[in-house]
Write an enzyme that holds these catalytic residues in place. Structure first.
Site, short mmCIF file in Angstrom:
data_model
loop_
_atom_site.label_atom_id
_atom_site.label_comp_id
_atom_site.label_asym_id
_atom_site.label_seq_id
_atom_site.Cartn_x
_atom_site.Cartn_y
_atom_site.Cartn_z
N PHE A 23 0.86 -1.19 0.00
CA PHE A 23 0.00 0.00 0.00
C PHE A 23 0.89 1.24 0.00
O PHE A 23 1.87 1.31 0.73
CB PHE A 23 -0.92 0.00 1.22
CG PHE A 23 -2.04 0.99 1.12
CD1 PHE A 23 -3.16 0.71 0.35
CD2 PHE A 23 -1.98 2.19 1.79
CE1 PHE A 23 -4.20 1.62 0.25
CE2 PHE A 23 -3.00 3.12 1.71
CZ PHE A 23 -4.12 2.83 0.93
N SER A 61 0.61 -1.84 5.98
CA SER A 61 1.42 -1.75 7.19
C SER A 61 0.82 -2.54 8.36
O SER A 61 1.56 -3.02 9.22
CB SER A 61 1.60 -0.28 7.60
OG SER A 61 2.39 0.38 6.63
N GLU A 90 -9.00 11.32 6.13
CA GLU A 90 -10.05 12.05 6.84
C GLU A 90 -10.73 11.21 7.92
O GLU A 90 -11.62 11.70 8.60
CB GLU A 90 -11.08 12.55 5.83
CG GLU A 90 -10.49 13.59 4.88
CD GLU A 90 -11.50 14.09 3.88
OE1 GLU A 90 -12.71 13.85 4.06
OE2 GLU A 90 -11.08 14.74 2.91
N HIS A 93 -8.73 5.79 10.58
CA HIS A 93 -8.03 4.59 10.12
C HIS A 93 -6.52 4.72 10.30
O HIS A 93 -5.84 3.78 10.72
CB HIS A 93 -8.38 4.32 8.65
CG HIS A 93 -7.79 3.08 8.09
ND1 HIS A 93 -8.26 1.83 8.41
CD2 HIS A 93 -6.75 2.88 7.24
CE1 HIS A 93 -7.54 0.92 7.78
NE2 HIS A 93 -6.61 1.54 7.06
#
Length: 158
Positions: A23, A61, A90, A93
């Site tokens: 990612f 991660s 935003e 997470h």
């Protein structure tokens, strides 16, 4: 008095594992490149045929700790480097991923008595991540230096 320190001169004897998040791979690929460059410049064989450096890719991660744990069960490593990039969004997470990844990596390191370098970039913006991955400075190089120092220190202490 005895003083123990890690060394950068005998790095060529280290066995290094790298777990890396896919990612944000625009960032993580650059960090990996900096990391491998540093390891190579300090005498480690980073070629594809190398038995000295192993690389494991994971989705993100959050998955770094379990991959590091599984990797260390497979082979003996002097040090593991966990690489990732988490950029604040935003939602909450970001906080959850960073918290769990850092706790998990620390726990796996302590359980296995093997240093794991926390090479996960945590930034507020993509621009900040890019700057840390090579525009101004490549932190992958720094993470590799930490790995060399800690890997050699633990070898000296044992």
């Amino acid at each position: 008095m005895t003083i123990f320190e890690g060394s950068f001169t005998n790095a060529s004897t280290l066995k290094v594992g790298i777990v890396i998040a896919r990612f944000n791979d625009l960032i993580t690929n650059k960090i990996l490149s900096g990391c491998l460059d540093c390891l190579k410049k300090h005498g480690l064989d980073t070629s594809e045929l190398s038995n000295q450096v192993d690389i494991v890719w994971v989705p993100g991660s959050f998955e770094l700790p379990i991959a590091a744990k599984t990797l260390m069960k497979k082979k003996s490593y002097d040090v593991v480097i966990a690489l990732g990039a988490v950029i604040r969004g935003e939602t909450s997470h970001y906080d959850v991923v960073i918290s769990e990844a850092s706790k998990g990596i620390s726990q796996v390191s302590n359980e296995n008595n093997v240093p794991i370098i926390f090479g996960v970039l945590t930034t507020d913006t993509l621009q900040q991540a890019l700057e840390r991955a090579g525009i101004k400075n490549n932190l992958g190089w720094n993470y590799a230096l930490q790995a060399i120092e800690m890997g050699s220190l633990i070898k000296n202490l044992n």
